[in-house]
Scaffold this motif. Structure first.
Motif, PDB file in Angstrom:
ATOM      1  N   UNK A  33       0.821  -1.209   0.000  1.00 58.02           N
ATOM      2  CA  UNK A  33       0.000   0.000   0.000  1.00 58.02           C
ATOM      3  C   UNK A  33       0.853   1.255   0.000  1.00 58.02           C
ATOM      4  N   UNK A  34       1.912   1.238   0.761  1.00 63.18           N
ATOM      5  CA  UNK A  34       2.831   2.377   0.803  1.00 63.18           C
ATOM      6  C   UNK A  34       3.602   2.504  -0.500  1.00 63.18           C
ATOM      7  N   UNK A  35       4.081   1.393  -1.014  1.00 62.04           N
ATOM      8  CA  UNK A  35       4.850   1.409  -2.259  1.00 62.04           C
ATOM      9  C   UNK A  35       3.993   1.930  -3.414  1.00 62.04           C
ATOM     10  N   UNK A  36       2.760   1.456  -3.502  1.00 63.77           N
ATOM     11  CA  UNK A  36       1.871   1.868  -4.596  1.00 63.77           C
ATOM     12  C   UNK A  36       1.592   3.366  -4.543  1.00 63.77           C
ATOM     13  N   UNK A  37       1.540   3.926  -3.335  1.00 66.22           N
ATOM     14  CA  UNK A  37       1.325   5.376  -3.229  1.00 66.22           C
ATOM     15  C   UNK A  37       2.405   6.151  -3.987  1.00 66.22           C
ATOM     16  N   UNK A  38       3.598   5.574  -4.066  1.00 67.63           N
ATOM     17  CA  UNK A  38       4.695   6.256  -4.748  1.00 67.63           C
ATOM     18  C   UNK A  38       4.881   5.784  -6.186  1.00 67.63           C
ATOM     19  N   UNK A  39       4.674   4.500  -6.439  1.00 68.73           N
ATOM     20  CA  UNK A  39       4.899   3.956  -7.781  1.00 68.73           C
ATOM     21  C   UNK A  39       3.668   4.016  -8.681  1.00 68.73           C
ATOM     22  N   UNK A  40       2.485   3.927  -8.083  1.00 71.39           N
ATOM     23  CA  UNK A  40       1.253   3.807  -8.852  1.00 71.39           C
ATOM     24  C   UNK A  40       0.880   2.339  -8.983  1.00 71.39           C
ATOM     25  N   UNK A  41      -0.403   2.043  -8.976  1.00 70.00           N
ATOM     26  CA  UNK A  41      -0.868   0.655  -8.980  1.00 70.00           C
ATOM     27  C   UNK A  41      -0.513  -0.091 -10.255  1.00 70.00           C
ATOM     28  N   UNK A  42      -0.366   0.624 -11.366  1.00 72.11           N
ATOM     29  CA  UNK A  42      -0.038  -0.031 -12.637  1.00 72.11           C
ATOM     30  C   UNK A  42       1.368  -0.630 -12.636  1.00 72.11           C
ATOM     31  N   UNK A  43       2.215  -0.213 -11.707  1.00 68.44           N
ATOM     32  CA  UNK A  43       3.586  -0.724 -11.650  1.00 68.44           C
ATOM     33  C   UNK A  43       3.795  -1.748 -10.524  1.00 68.44           C
ATOM     34  N   UNK A  44       2.725  -2.141  -9.845  1.00 67.60           N
ATOM     35  CA  UNK A  44       2.836  -3.064  -8.719  1.00 67.60           C
ATOM     36  C   UNK A  44       3.390  -4.420  -9.148  1.00 67.60           C
ATOM     37  N   UNK A  45       2.863  -4.986 -10.211  1.00 66.16           N
ATOM     38  CA  UNK A  45       3.335  -6.299 -10.686  1.00 66.16           C
ATOM     39  C   UNK A  45       4.818  -6.240 -11.046  1.00 66.16           C
ATOM     40  N   UNK A  46       5.197  -5.175 -11.737  1.00 66.82           N
ATOM     41  CA  UNK A  46       6.604  -5.001 -12.136  1.00 66.82           C
ATOM     42  C   UNK A  46       7.499  -4.915 -10.900  1.00 66.82           C
ATOM     43  N   UNK A  47       7.043  -4.163  -9.904  1.00 63.48           N
ATOM     44  CA  UNK A  47       7.809  -4.016  -8.671  1.00 63.48           C
ATOM     45  C   UNK A  47       7.968  -5.358  -7.967  1.00 63.48           C
ATOM     46  N   UNK A  48       6.870  -6.094  -7.814  1.00 65.26           N
ATOM     47  CA  UNK A  48       6.917  -7.378  -7.114  1.00 65.26           C
ATOM     48  C   UNK A  48       7.752  -8.410  -7.863  1.00 65.26           C
ATOM     49  N   UNK A  49       7.762  -8.330  -9.181  1.00 61.15           N
ATOM     50  CA  UNK A  49       8.527  -9.289  -9.992  1.00 61.15           C
ATOM     51  C   UNK A  49      10.027  -9.229  -9.674  1.00 61.15           C
ATOM     52  N   UNK A  50      10.501  -8.076  -9.236  1.00 58.28           N
ATOM     53  CA  UNK A  50      11.922  -7.940  -8.880  1.00 58.28           C
ATOM     54  C   UNK A  50      12.318  -8.890  -7.756  1.00 58.28           C
ATOM     55  N   UNK A  51      11.337  -9.290  -6.965  1.00 56.79           N
ATOM     56  CA  UNK A  51      11.614 -10.084  -5.775  1.00 56.79           C
ATOM     57  C   UNK A  51      11.008 -11.490  -5.865  1.00 56.79           C
ATOM     58  N   UNK A  52      10.789 -11.973  -7.069  1.00 52.68           N
ATOM     59  CA  UNK A  52      10.156 -13.287  -7.251  1.00 52.68           C
ATOM     60  C   UNK A  52      10.940 -14.425  -6.621  1.00 52.68           C
TER      61      UNK A  52
END
Length: 166
Positions: free
Chosen positions: A18-37
């Motif tokens: 929730x905090x991360x999306x506030x800065x990145x935007x919800x459209x980039x959530x999957x991309x962000x999480x993929x970094x840590x797969x």
């Protein structure tokens, strides 16, 4: 700051999405999480991802709060300050407000819903509600921090919380 994470040095991640999306935007959530797969992780404050997710019960307490304002105090002019539109918790809490107002057939005037950012700096948002709806009886907040801004704004206007406004 997330790019500085060295995957080899991490055993587990607890991601406050929730905090991360506030800065990145919800459209980039999957991309962000993929970094840590390749790192075991739990996602907080959102769901629907290919990871274990933990979310709060956004409904029970807020429903009780709203019903208390309506049934016990008879308020009908209730405004709502939610978080950013992209925030999972903010969306769920706004849905609670809309559902309860609908259940009790209380109309929501334009401008009675405002968007904050889950910080205490909601003074301007509250000022907008009170400027456009001076007959507001209560303001409900999606979190406690934003209510702090309301206390300051009400004090500035000479409104006593609990007497002039809830």
């Amino acid at each position: 700051v997330y790019d500085f994470v060295e995957k080899e040095e991490i055993d587990f991640l607890l991601i406050s999405l929730g905090t991360v999306i506030d800065f990145l935007g919800s459209e980039r959530a999957e991309e962000f999480l993929a970094k840590f797969n390749n790192i075991p992780s739990i996602v907080l404050e959102d769901r629907g991802f290919d990871k274990t997710c933990v979310v709060l019960d956004n409904r029970t307490g807020l429903t009780k709060c709203m019903e208390h304002l309506i049934k016990d105090h008879g308020y009908k002019k209730i405004a709502f300050v939610t978080g950013r539109k992209s925030n999972f918790d903010a969306k769920e809490r706004l849905d609670v407000y809309l559902s309860v107002m609908s259940k009790y057939k209380i109309p929501i005037e334009e401008g009675m819903i405002a968007y904050g950012d889950f910080t205490e700096y909601s003074d301007e948002v509250v000022a907008g509600i009170l400027d456009n709806h001076p007959d507001t009886e209560a303001i409900c907040f999606a979190n406690d921090m934003m209510a702090l801004g309301a206390y300051r704004e009400c004090k500035k206007r000479g409104l006593v919380i609990g007497r002039d406004i809830a």
